[in-house]
Design an enzyme around this catalytic site. Structure first.
Site, PDB file in Angstrom:
ATOM      1  N   GLU A  56      39.548   3.123  69.551  1.00  0.00           N
ATOM      2  CA  GLU A  56      38.585   3.501  70.586  1.00  0.00           C
ATOM      3  C   GLU A  56      39.103   3.150  71.975  1.00  0.00           C
ATOM      4  OE1 GLU A  56      33.981   2.539  72.012  1.00  0.00           O
ATOM      5  OE2 GLU A  56      34.842   1.502  70.275  1.00  0.00           O
ATOM      6  N   HIS A 111      32.772   5.105  76.025  1.00  0.00           N
ATOM      7  CA  HIS A 111      32.922   4.589  74.670  1.00  0.00           C
ATOM      8  C   HIS A 111      32.967   5.731  73.663  1.00  0.00           C
ATOM      9  CE1 HIS A 111      32.256   0.176  75.185  1.00  0.00           C
ATOM     10  NE2 HIS A 111      31.752   0.605  76.338  1.00  0.00           N
ATOM     11  N   GLU A 186      28.497   7.243  74.715  1.00  0.00           N
ATOM     12  CA  GLU A 186      29.212   7.312  73.434  1.00  0.00           C
ATOM     13  C   GLU A 186      29.541   8.790  73.225  1.00  0.00           C
ATOM     14  OE1 GLU A 186      30.103   4.778  71.638  1.00  0.00           O
ATOM     15  OE2 GLU A 186      28.627   3.151  71.825  1.00  0.00           O
TER      16      GLU A 186
END
Length: 221
Positions: A56, A111, A186
């Site tokens: 990530e 993210h 996200e």
């Protein structure tokens, strides 16, 4: 307005703080950070990874650089919470203190999520159960405006968390401690093959970065 900036003219002269989540080197496990609600949590979570190990922190770094280029081409001063994708970064509370002390008009934390295959799409968090220093209303408006821009760009909202692409949270230090309009995005689920393909693709990241920039322009207009 130049052809390269498109609809981003409202961003000229603004300052945007980008927080690419996590870091290339994890901090010592014993380091903790203020969670913003009277407790502590790990300095920096290690972040997730795809099934084949693509981290990530590398995704967030790559998309931050693409978003930075788009914003700077539109006349934005871009600040970053970390300098590279190799070394350790500040703990999450220190990152937020630096954001708060900056001249940033908005803060965007970048993210990617982890969930089961078939759980897809993006969601955006602003602070909920706000504290007195939070700009909760502005953060919520920022979240909605960026969500709308991402939907307009053809990006699917999450089918597993939140409602209509929005997932307010009270458990994130970076939102709890913030005194700025701030959101956390996200961008997709790294354990779903379709989401991962888009996140790993330079064009997929560019599409998402451009949509975020459009949302920021709409918010700051």
């Amino acid at each position: 307005m130049s052809a390269s900036t498109g609809n981003l003219g409202a961003l000229a002269g603004r300052t945007v703080y980008l927080d690419p989540g996590h870091a290339g080197t994890a901090p010592p496990a014993e380091l903790t950070a203020d969670d913003g609600r009277g407790g502590t949590k790990p300095c920096n979570a290690p972040g997730t990874a795809s099934d084949d190990g693509w981290p990530e922190h590398t995704f967030t770094w790559e998309i931050s650089q693409q978003l930075r280029t788009i914003l700077e081409d539109a006349g934005v001063t871009v600040l970053l919470s970390r300098a590279d994708d190799v070394h350790r970064a500040d703990c999450i509370d220190e990152r937020t203190y630096k954001e708060n002390a900056s001249a940033a008009d908005v803060v965007v934390s970048l993210h990617a999520d982890v969930s089961g295959p078939g759980n897809t799409g993006f969601h955006i968090s602003a602070v909920t159960d706000p504290l007195p220093h939070n700009l909760a209303g502005e953060s919520s408006r920022l979240a909605s405006t960026v969500r709308d821009a991402m939907v307009s760009a053809g990006l699917p909202v999450s089918n597993y968390l939140g409602t209509d692409g929005l997932n307010p949270r009270a458990d994130l230090s970076g939102l709890n401690l913030s005194t700025k309009p701030k959101i956390l995005i996200e961008f997709g689920n790294m354990r779903d093959a379709d989401d991962l393909a888009a996140l790993r693709s330079r064009e997929g990241r560019r599409q998402r970065a451009r949509a975020v920039a459009e949302g920021l322009a709409s918010y700051l207009a």
